[in-house]
Design an enzyme around this catalytic site. Structure first.
Site, mmCIF file in Angstrom:
data_model
loop_
_atom_site.group_PDB
_atom_site.id
_atom_site.type_symbol
_atom_site.label_atom_id
_atom_site.label_comp_id
_atom_site.label_asym_id
_atom_site.label_seq_id
_atom_site.Cartn_x
_atom_site.Cartn_y
_atom_site.Cartn_z
ATOM 1 N N ASP A 69 7.119 -8.097 -6.874
ATOM 2 C CA ASP A 69 6.000 -7.182 -6.616
ATOM 3 C C ASP A 69 6.193 -5.818 -7.278
ATOM 4 O O ASP A 69 5.257 -5.015 -7.323
ATOM 5 C CB ASP A 69 5.817 -6.967 -5.104
ATOM 6 C CG ASP A 69 5.377 -8.229 -4.386
ATOM 7 O OD1 ASP A 69 4.485 -8.915 -4.917
ATOM 8 O OD2 ASP A 69 5.932 -8.532 -3.319
ATOM 9 N N ASP A 82 -0.388 -8.123 0.371
ATOM 10 C CA ASP A 82 0.391 -9.343 0.433
ATOM 11 C C ASP A 82 0.040 -10.040 1.754
ATOM 12 O O ASP A 82 -0.497 -9.408 2.656
ATOM 13 C CB ASP A 82 1.882 -8.958 0.415
ATOM 14 C CG ASP A 82 2.758 -10.091 -0.067
ATOM 15 O OD1 ASP A 82 2.212 -11.079 -0.536
ATOM 16 O OD2 ASP A 82 3.990 -9.966 0.039
ATOM 17 N N ASP A 100 6.703 -6.905 -0.999
ATOM 18 C CA ASP A 100 8.035 -6.898 -0.395
ATOM 19 C C ASP A 100 9.110 -7.457 -1.314
ATOM 20 O O ASP A 100 10.295 -7.246 -1.078
ATOM 21 C CB ASP A 100 8.042 -7.680 0.933
ATOM 22 C CG ASP A 100 7.583 -9.128 0.750
ATOM 23 O OD1 ASP A 100 7.293 -9.515 -0.404
ATOM 24 O OD2 ASP A 100 7.511 -9.858 1.752
#
Length: 975
Positions: free
Chosen positions: A709, A403, A705
């Site tokens: 996800d 990410d 996070d």
């Protein structure tokens, strides 16, 4: 007939009415009485009554108690201010309602671990041997001489049990500490009118909890207020369909997850009195399963054990046949004495101990020790391992899908630029912001502040001393801070307009919208989100005079270029817009998607974390490909990826919508070169991870996070959730939690993963060498000479060195930087490599030759004669064999490198284990002769034994020069 039907119809109509009336009569007769101790404490409702309301979703009973406000009052709380946090109040509340903790299973005591270690089958057989040996020995030779062999075996068994039990007990303590870290979950709650961050374990009935997307509901409770609150209750009900929680359905259960929206909850029951607590009590906690490597090594241990059993039976048969042949020659085959019985018993004990030595019980123990050691050290390095298997799997990772926000960047966002009324202004600090405000017309400033303070999931809260704190996601806090720096007042803006509807931000819409009712009448919708998407919904823009004017093509192009310029500077851009609604607005209506007026575009800076570029370079040198997957604009993503060193020459960047349109064949060609994916949806991330694992055969680590996800984190071989910015849903779906949200920590996890794998390989190499030599020596000696040079007690000591002590020494080696200069093992690598087989064969051959030479030429070499010559020679063989293992343990620290001494003195565990082994060997030889079947040696004999062991090190170094084309020596592949 018609009349009869009419009567029946009338009766059928009346029955429900009568039933309802009876039910209401019964209900009206029910009157709740407050228990005395609850009333004495100042409350008007007990825990069981609260539990029944939520657990049974009893709306009637809730209404009888005055609804949510009535329950809050009976709990001496308020839906706006929460409970008073004085020490007496909190203690009184805990006494009546309990604490928000689950009753944990009592930890096993040290004695239980000793008892479990004693349950080993081979140790049980040896115990029987010891008992029979004691009975026969004392009967034949008397006390104490006849008890030496039996007591020697008993002492060895006790030593094995104590060391194994102690080791397992220490690991259980370590795992318990790590388990406590897993349970550290924070939530935002209101107490004494102040919103604050607190542990879920400190919550009490009456607390007001703030829930947002991704949060875990920390206790049973009732909905107070909120918007679009959807709860995933699959953990309790098994139903995957989310449940809408609102005023009509206000019941919230502990353990469920917030899937969408946000809201406030009144806590009613906590801990073991919640539905989740009762479920935990019924099921009990389940520990970690065995890791894949433990399963694999258990299989290896089983195969080697069967081979050892075969050799043990063969050895016993050869030794027994030799004794019987001797008795036949002597003509005493029919006359068996107590000495003969002891001899047969000794043969049996040797056979059993061959099984003990052959069964590599240390393999699973080495994995457990290494994983526990790595988990503890990773905790110090800010990585919390949730699943043991992740430690070893991370060592094989070939790809990291990272990410951007919070992982590669600091997640400390600040609005540094803004394009308002057609001009770009620097607003990085309060001085610049106030200067910019002076150049913006008042109507534009008013619209901007209203948009920032109304259309937000964050909040500005003040403490008792008047200091403010901004709560919310980093994006929300950066916008709120920008609004405050412009001179805005959060509280007054919120009072100016009534919030009617909220559509929270999610990764699919990439926007957040609200509808407010203006104080002067009328409704207004505010929208913010991905700049190009919100701008596409706009038909007007605020001009330099502060008036909304039609958005012509030239202005649209100017704003599009502004977005692109922000993104090329690695700024995250957001567009803010509003729309005045015609007529009335109903809560059930959707917020419009077009017809908006663009207020402005802000550029948010999120600096790249220090050390990220270096960490990405380390990954590249280790053969690990780093890919960035983000929801941001593609230009922002490219700029950040270049700054981090992820985007290289020839690397491909792509946007999610384009990625979705690719066919399977096109993906196969694209994915190996893909380095950046922007504007990605959760499904895009999942598709990429799935393709990498199945088609690309990669071992994939994924960072995330958010709630969105979670699917990719579950699908990946290793899911890495962010500990600071991560939601509880993301953490629950992960294998490792990165406590500092730092990409550098992910590299540390990869290094520890490789270290675990290599350490276990070192131990397996060491143990298999001992296995081979001990088996071959005892079997060949039994066949050639009719007796085994190593006694049962001696073999048990070898087993101790080989299993527990060897595992402690080699499985706790710290990672070296050289580990990140090798290629990852991937899915196809063999656990026992060619280099390991080379080292095992070379060392085993040397030890076998030395021991065979000592057996045949030892008496001449050491000039031994007399009745004790055989005993002295066997002691020398045993001593030389042990020192061969000690020096081989040192040589096993490196499987490829010649230098095995670097960092040796820094590893206190290794030095301690080797020192203890040498010290105990001296005690066994010099002082425990009767028990261990040894005799004291002189200095020259000791030196020769040490020299024989030491010569194994140059032999091992020479063997390492033989090329085998091992995987570790290949140059890293480039991603």
């Amino acid at each position: 007939m018609t009349s009869s039907n009419r009567e029946r119809s009338s009766v059928a109509t009346e029955i429900p009415k009568v039933t309802l009336q009876i039910a209401e009569d019964i209900s009206s007769r029910y009157k709740y009485s407050v228990p005395e101790e609850v009333e004495a404490a100042g409350f008007q409702i007990c825990a069981s009554e609260l539990g029944s309301i939520v657990e049974e979703k009893d709306a009637k009973k809730l209404k009888d108690h005055g609804g949510v406000e009535g329950i809050a009052a009976k709990l001496s709380s308020s839906t706006t201010r929460g409970i008073a946090d004085t020490e007496d109040q909190l203690r009184s509340r805990q006494d009546i309602y309990g604490v928000n903790k689950f009753t944990e299973a009592e930890m096993k005591s040290f004695w239980v671990f000793l008892w479990e270690a004693l349950q080993d089958t081979t140790l049980t057989i040896l115990g029987v041997c010891a008992f029979v040996s004691l009975v026969v020995g004392i009967g034949v030779e008397g006390w104490p001489k006849g008890a030496h062999d039996g007591l020697g075996i008993v002492a060895s068994i006790l030593l094995v049990v104590i060391v194994t039990g102690t080791s397992n007990y220490r690991q259980s303590l370590q795992f318990r500490d790590l388990d406590e870290e897993k349970k550290k979950i924070s939530i935002q709650a209101t107490r004494n009118g102040s919103r604050q961050k607190m542990s879920i374990y400190d919550l009490l009935p009456g607390d007001i909890v703030h829930l947002a997307i991704g949060d875990q509901v920390p206790a049973d409770g009732l909905f107070v207020s909120g918007f679009s609150l959807l709860i995933n209750a699959s953990s309790l009900t098994g139903e995957s369909e989310p449940v809408a929680v609102n005023v009509d359905n206000p019941f919230l259960s502990s353990g469920t997850k917030v899937q969408d929206g946000f809201g406030k909850m009144l806590v009613t029951t906590v801990g073991m009195k919640t539905q989740w607590g009762k479920l935990v009590a019924a099921l009990g906690e389940v520990g970690d399963d065995e890791t894949p490597l433990q399963v694999k090594l258990n299989g290896v241990a089983g195969v080697i054990g069967k081979i050892g059993l075969f050799f043990a039976v063969l050895t016993f048969s050869v030794l027994a046949q030799a004794l019987i042949s001797q008795k036949i020659q002597d003509g005493s085959v029919m006359g068996w004495t107590g000495d003969d019985a002891l001899e047969i018993l000794n043969y049996f004990a040797i056979a059993v101990t061959i099984v003990v030595v052959a069964v590599p019980e240390g393999l699973p123990l080495a994995v457990t020790l290494s994983l526990a050691f790595a988990m503890k050290k990773m905790m110090n390095d800010r990585a919390l391992v949730r699943h043991l298997a992740a430690c070893e799997t991370m060592g094989s990772a070939t790809c990291i899908c990272s990410d951007k926000t919070g992982t590669l960047t600091t997640n400390r966002m600040t609005v540094v630029k803004a394009c308002i009324c057609g001009s770009i202004k620097e607003v990085g600090d309060s001085g610049e912001a106030l200067k910019a405000r002076s150049k913006i017309p008042d109507p534009a400033v008013k619209a901007l502040l209203q948009s920032i303070f109304s259309n937000t999931a964050g909040e500005v809260v003040f403490d008792e001393e008047g200091r403010f704190e901004i709560l919310g996601t980093p994006t929300e806090t950066s916008l709120l801070a920008f609004g405050l720096s412009l001179g805005g007042d959060f509280s007054s803006e919120r009072r100016e307009a009534k919030l009617i509807k909220v559509e929270p931000f999610n990764s699919l819409k990439k926007r957040m919208g609200v509808v407010i009712e203006l104080r002067g009448g009328g409704f207004r919708a505010h929208c913010k989100g991905a700049s190009e998407m919100v701008l596409a919904s706009c038909e007007k823009v605020i001009d330099p005079a502060g008036n909304p004017v039609p958005l012509d093509e030239a202005t649209r192009q100017h704003l599009a270029q502004t977005i692109e310029s922000f993104c090329s500077e690695a700024l995250r851009s957001l567009c803010l817009a509003y729309r005045d609604m015609d007529g009335s607005f109903c809560v059930e209506d959707q917020i419009p998607q077009e017809g908006f007026t663009c207020i402005g575009i802000v550029g948010i800076k999120d600096p790249v974390r220090p050390g990220v570029k270096e960490s990405v370079a380390v990954c590249r040198s280790a053969g690990i490909t780093v890919r960035m997957i983000t929801g941001d604009n593609i230009n922002t993503a490219r700029a950040i990826a270049r700054e981090c060193g992820i985007l290289t020459e020839g690397g491909v960047t792509i946007e999610g919508p384009e990625f979705r349109r690719k066919s399977a064949e096109e993906l196969t060609e694209l994915v190996p070169k893909l380095q950046v994916m922007a504007r990605s949806s959760p499904l895009d991330k999942l598709t990429l991870v799935r393709h990498l694992r199945t088609v690309g055969n990669e071992v994939v680590a994924v960072t995330g996070d958010g709630t969105n996800d979670a699917p990719a984190l579950r699908e990946a071989d290793i899911g890495l959730a962010m500990g600071i910015s991560g939601t509880e849903v993301a953490k629950e779906s992960s294998d490792v939690i990165i406590l500092d949200d730092n990409f550098s920590t992910i590299v540390t996890v990869a290094k520890w993963g490789r270290s675990v794998y290599v350490n276990i390989q070192k131990f397996v190499q060491f143990q298999l060498t001992v296995n081979v030599v001990a088996l071959v020596v005892n079997f060949s000696s039994a066949c050639l000479t009719g007796h085994a040079p190593l006694t049962a007690v001696q073999l048990l000591w070898v087993n101790m060195i080989m299993d527990t002590l060897g595992a402690l020494a080699l499985a706790t080696e710290p990672p070296q930087d050289e580990l990140m200069k090798r290629t990852p093992l991937g899915r196809e690598g063999n656990f026992i490599s060619s280099a390991m087989w080379r080292n095992i064969v070379g060392q085993s051959l040397y030890q076998f030759i030395v021991i065979c030479y000592l057996q045949t030429e030892g008496k001449d070499l050491f000039q031994l004669s007399g009745p004790d010559a055989d005993l002295t020679l066997n002691t020398l063989i045993f001593n030389a064999f042990i020192f061969c293992q000690i020096f081989n343990e040192i040589s096993s620290r490196e499987m490829e490198k010649i230098d095995v001494l670097t960092g040796l003195l820094n590893n206190y565990v290794f030095v301690g284990v080797v020192s203890c082994t040498v010290a105990f060997q001296i005690i066994i030889v010099e002082f425990l002769g009767d028990f261990a079947g040894t005799t004291p040696l002189d200095l020259s004999q000791w030196l020769v034994c040490v020299l024989i062991g030491f010569l194994g090190m140059p032999i091992a170094a020479a063997v390492k020069l033989i090329p085998v084309g091992s995987k570790e020596t290949q140059p890293p592949r480039q991603g």
